[in-house]
Design a protein around this motif. Structure first.
Motif, PDB file in Angstrom:
ATOM      1  N   GLN A  79       0.837  -1.188   0.000  1.00 24.49           N
ATOM      2  CA  GLN A  79       0.000   0.000   0.000  1.00 24.49           C
ATOM      3  C   GLN A  79       0.874   1.241   0.000  1.00 24.49           C
ATOM      4  O   GLN A  79       2.034   1.193   0.356  1.00 24.49           O
ATOM      5  CB  GLN A  79      -0.878   0.025   1.251  1.00 24.49           C
ATOM      6  CG  GLN A  79      -1.786  -1.158   1.374  1.00 24.49           C
ATOM      7  CD  GLN A  79      -2.592  -1.077   2.668  1.00 24.49           C
ATOM      8  OE1 GLN A  79      -2.571  -0.074   3.376  1.00 24.49           O
ATOM      9  NE2 GLN A  79      -3.306  -2.126   2.960  1.00 24.49           N
ATOM     10  N   ASN A  80       0.278   2.346  -0.378  1.00 27.03           N
ATOM     11  CA  ASN A  80       0.998   3.611  -0.352  1.00 27.03           C
ATOM     12  C   ASN A  80       0.491   4.480   0.786  1.00 27.03           C
ATOM     13  O   ASN A  80       0.396   5.690   0.663  1.00 27.03           O
ATOM     14  CB  ASN A  80       0.832   4.337  -1.693  1.00 27.03           C
ATOM     15  CG  ASN A  80       1.601   3.656  -2.790  1.00 27.03           C
ATOM     16  OD1 ASN A  80       2.626   3.039  -2.530  1.00 27.03           O
ATOM     17  ND2 ASN A  80       1.117   3.763  -4.011  1.00 27.03           N
ATOM     18  N   GLN A  81       0.128   3.877   1.882  1.00 24.20           N
ATOM     19  CA  GLN A  81      -0.311   4.636   3.046  1.00 24.20           C
ATOM     20  C   GLN A  81       0.419   4.130   4.277  1.00 24.20           C
ATOM     21  O   GLN A  81       0.987   3.065   4.272  1.00 24.20           O
ATOM     22  CB  GLN A  81      -1.815   4.494   3.242  1.00 24.20           C
ATOM     23  CG  GLN A  81      -2.253   3.071   3.582  1.00 24.20           C
ATOM     24  CD  GLN A  81      -3.748   2.988   3.756  1.00 24.20           C
ATOM     25  OE1 GLN A  81      -4.470   3.831   3.274  1.00 24.20           O
ATOM     26  NE2 GLN A  81      -4.206   1.971   4.426  1.00 24.20           N
ATOM     27  N   LYS A  82       0.408   4.927   5.321  1.00 24.66           N
ATOM     28  CA  LYS A  82       1.068   4.543   6.564  1.00 24.66           C
ATOM     29  C   LYS A  82       0.322   3.386   7.214  1.00 24.66           C
ATOM     30  O   LYS A  82      -0.900   3.373   7.243  1.00 24.66           O
ATOM     31  CB  LYS A  82       1.103   5.721   7.528  1.00 24.66           C
ATOM     32  CG  LYS A  82       2.044   6.806   7.133  1.00 24.66           C
ATOM     33  CD  LYS A  82       2.047   7.910   8.170  1.00 24.66           C
ATOM     34  CE  LYS A  82       2.967   9.031   7.736  1.00 24.66           C
ATOM     35  NZ  LYS A  82       2.960  10.136   8.690  1.00 24.66           N
ATOM     36  N   VAL A  83       1.096   2.453   7.753  1.00 20.53           N
ATOM     37  CA  VAL A  83       0.539   1.380   8.562  1.00 20.53           C
ATOM     38  C   VAL A  83       1.235   1.475   9.913  1.00 20.53           C
ATOM     39  O   VAL A  83       2.455   1.405   9.995  1.00 20.53           O
ATOM     40  CB  VAL A  83       0.764  -0.004   7.916  1.00 20.53           C
ATOM     41  CG1 VAL A  83       0.221  -1.099   8.814  1.00 20.53           C
ATOM     42  CG2 VAL A  83       0.119  -0.074   6.535  1.00 20.53           C
ATOM     43  N   TYR A  84       0.471   1.653  10.957  1.00 21.51           N
ATOM     44  CA  TYR A  84       1.014   1.901  12.289  1.00 21.51           C
ATOM     45  C   TYR A  84       1.467   0.609  12.958  1.00 21.51           C
ATOM     46  O   TYR A  84       0.870  -0.448  12.771  1.00 21.51           O
ATOM     47  CB  TYR A  84      -0.034   2.594  13.156  1.00 21.51           C
ATOM     48  CG  TYR A  84      -0.311   4.010  12.736  1.00 21.51           C
ATOM     49  CD1 TYR A  84       0.243   5.069  13.441  1.00 21.51           C
ATOM     50  CD2 TYR A  84      -1.111   4.286  11.638  1.00 21.51           C
ATOM     51  CE1 TYR A  84       0.004   6.386  13.061  1.00 21.51           C
ATOM     52  CE2 TYR A  84      -1.355   5.602  11.245  1.00 21.51           C
ATOM     53  CZ  TYR A  84      -0.791   6.637  11.956  1.00 21.51           C
ATOM     54  OH  TYR A  84      -1.016   7.925  11.568  1.00 21.51           O
ATOM     55  N   LYS A 136      -9.083   8.554  15.051  1.00 15.78           N
ATOM     56  CA  LYS A 136      -9.246   8.198  13.647  1.00 15.78           C
ATOM     57  C   LYS A 136      -8.830   6.740  13.446  1.00 15.78           C
ATOM     58  O   LYS A 136      -7.795   6.302  13.951  1.00 15.78           O
ATOM     59  CB  LYS A 136      -8.374   9.109  12.784  1.00 15.78           C
ATOM     60  CG  LYS A 136      -8.479   8.843  11.316  1.00 15.78           C
ATOM     61  CD  LYS A 136      -7.564   9.770  10.531  1.00 15.78           C
ATOM     62  CE  LYS A 136      -7.560   9.334   9.081  1.00 15.78           C
ATOM     63  NZ  LYS A 136      -6.447   9.879   8.350  1.00 15.78           N
ATOM     64  N   ARG A 137      -9.615   5.988  12.699  1.00 19.25           N
ATOM     65  CA  ARG A 137      -9.294   4.600  12.390  1.00 19.25           C
ATOM     66  C   ARG A 137      -8.103   4.548  11.441  1.00 19.25           C
ATOM     67  O   ARG A 137      -8.067   5.286  10.452  1.00 19.25           O
ATOM     68  CB  ARG A 137     -10.491   3.893  11.772  1.00 19.25           C
ATOM     69  CG  ARG A 137     -11.630   3.745  12.734  1.00 19.25           C
ATOM     70  CD  ARG A 137     -12.843   3.141  12.083  1.00 19.25           C
ATOM     71  NE  ARG A 137     -13.814   2.825  13.115  1.00 19.25           N
ATOM     72  CZ  ARG A 137     -14.753   1.918  12.985  1.00 19.25           C
ATOM     73  NH1 ARG A 137     -14.868   1.246  11.865  1.00 19.25           N
ATOM     74  NH2 ARG A 137     -15.577   1.691  13.966  1.00 19.25           N
ATOM     75  N   VAL A 138      -7.147   3.666  11.762  1.00 16.20           N
ATOM     76  CA  VAL A 138      -5.926   3.569  10.957  1.00 16.20           C
ATOM     77  C   VAL A 138      -5.557   2.106  10.751  1.00 16.20           C
ATOM     78  O   VAL A 138      -5.921   1.245  11.548  1.00 16.20           O
ATOM     79  CB  VAL A 138      -4.750   4.305  11.655  1.00 16.20           C
ATOM     80  CG1 VAL A 138      -5.010   5.803  11.744  1.00 16.20           C
ATOM     81  CG2 VAL A 138      -4.454   3.721  13.023  1.00 16.20           C
ATOM     82  N   PRO A 139      -4.810   1.797   9.668  1.00 16.21           N
ATOM     83  CA  PRO A 139      -4.306   0.436   9.483  1.00 16.21           C
ATOM     84  C   PRO A 139      -3.172   0.151  10.472  1.00 16.21           C
ATOM     85  O   PRO A 139      -2.367   1.036  10.769  1.00 16.21           O
ATOM     86  CB  PRO A 139      -3.803   0.410   8.047  1.00 16.21           C
ATOM     87  CG  PRO A 139      -3.704   1.824   7.614  1.00 16.21           C
ATOM     88  CD  PRO A 139      -4.518   2.662   8.534  1.00 16.21           C
ATOM     89  N   VAL A 140      -3.136  -1.084  10.994  1.00 18.10           N
ATOM     90  CA  VAL A 140      -2.179  -1.448  12.038  1.00 18.10           C
ATOM     91  C   VAL A 140      -1.558  -2.811  11.731  1.00 18.10           C
ATOM     92  O   VAL A 140      -2.271  -3.748  11.371  1.00 18.10           O
ATOM     93  CB  VAL A 140      -2.879  -1.522  13.416  1.00 18.10           C
ATOM     94  CG1 VAL A 140      -1.905  -1.918  14.514  1.00 18.10           C
ATOM     95  CG2 VAL A 140      -3.567  -0.212  13.748  1.00 18.10           C
ATOM     96  N   PHE A 141      -0.221  -2.906  11.873  1.00 16.67           N
ATOM     97  CA  PHE A 141       0.444  -4.204  11.849  1.00 16.67           C
ATOM     98  C   PHE A 141       0.091  -4.914  13.146  1.00 16.67           C
ATOM     99  O   PHE A 141       0.170  -4.323  14.225  1.00 16.67           O
ATOM    100  CB  PHE A 141       1.966  -4.063  11.771  1.00 16.67           C
ATOM    101  CG  PHE A 141       2.490  -3.779  10.401  1.00 16.67           C
ATOM    102  CD1 PHE A 141       2.389  -4.713   9.387  1.00 16.67           C
ATOM    103  CD2 PHE A 141       3.116  -2.579  10.136  1.00 16.67           C
ATOM    104  CE1 PHE A 141       2.888  -4.449   8.123  1.00 16.67           C
ATOM    105  CE2 PHE A 141       3.616  -2.304   8.883  1.00 16.67           C
ATOM    106  CZ  PHE A 141       3.505  -3.248   7.873  1.00 16.67           C
ATOM    107  N   TYR A 142      -0.273  -6.189  13.067  1.00 14.53           N
ATOM    108  CA  TYR A 142      -0.664  -6.947  14.255  1.00 14.53           C
ATOM    109  C   TYR A 142       0.115  -8.251  14.263  1.00 14.53           C
ATOM    110  O   TYR A 142       0.236  -8.924  13.231  1.00 14.53           O
ATOM    111  CB  TYR A 142      -2.168  -7.228  14.219  1.00 14.53           C
ATOM    112  CG  TYR A 142      -2.747  -7.655  15.532  1.00 14.53           C
ATOM    113  CD1 TYR A 142      -3.220  -6.715  16.441  1.00 14.53           C
ATOM    114  CD2 TYR A 142      -2.835  -8.999  15.876  1.00 14.53           C
ATOM    115  CE1 TYR A 142      -3.762  -7.098  17.658  1.00 14.53           C
ATOM    116  CE2 TYR A 142      -3.375  -9.380  17.091  1.00 14.53           C
ATOM    117  CZ  TYR A 142      -3.837  -8.428  17.975  1.00 14.53           C
ATOM    118  OH  TYR A 142      -4.368  -8.817  19.183  1.00 14.53           O
TER     119      TYR A 142
END
Length: 146
Positions: free
Chosen positions: A30-35, A130-136
């Motif tokens: 993806q081209n977005q930040k993943v927290y 804000k909802r964000v993508p996260v590595f889990y």
């Protein structure tokens, strides 16, 4: 009769107090930040107990691992929970594979990937409300007992 248990240990990560200080990384797909660190971690519907039950019901432990009383040690499923709660980019990390159980471990890892990919939507992680993508990272361990 042999019994086995599937233990799922949910990691709790530290909570970031200020969103500007949270660690981020760029996902390969993806081209977005993943927290990697967020104020509110993603949550499986029903919580950790429901997650453990889901995985116990959906991960198949190959017979060869049970017959050889092979304890897998720590296996981790790593994936992204996106801002809508969908799981994707699943990977499995494990110790180096023993030749005598390589096929069984590969089947076990494939079963983990399948189970994780079929998970229902999670409650997404949040930063600053804000909802964000996260590595889990989800540790999984199988103990085979006589």
């Amino acid at each position: 009769m042999k019994r086995f248990t599937l233990a799922v240990l949910c990691l709790t990560s530290s909570v970031c107090i200020l969103p500007s200080l949270c660690s981020t990384t760029l996902a390969q797909s993806q081209n977005q930040k993943v927290y990697t660190v967020v104020e509110q971690q993603p949550e499986f519907p029903g919580g950790k107990a429901a997650l453990s039950l889901y995985l116990a019901e959906n991960i198949k432990v190959p017979g060869v691992l049970i017959r050889k009383n092979y304890n897998t040690g720590q296996v981790a499923a790593k994936f992204i929970v996106d801002e809508l709660g969908y799981v994707h980019d699943v990977r499995v990390v494990t110790k180096p594979l023993d030749k005598k159980v390589r096929k069984g471990m590969e089947d076990f890892m494939a079963s983990i990937i399948t189970a994780v990919e079929k998970m229902p939507r999670w409650e997404p992680g949040e930063v600053g409300g804000k909802r964000v993508p996260v590595f889990y990272t989800l540790p999984i361990e199988v103990n085979v007992n006589e």
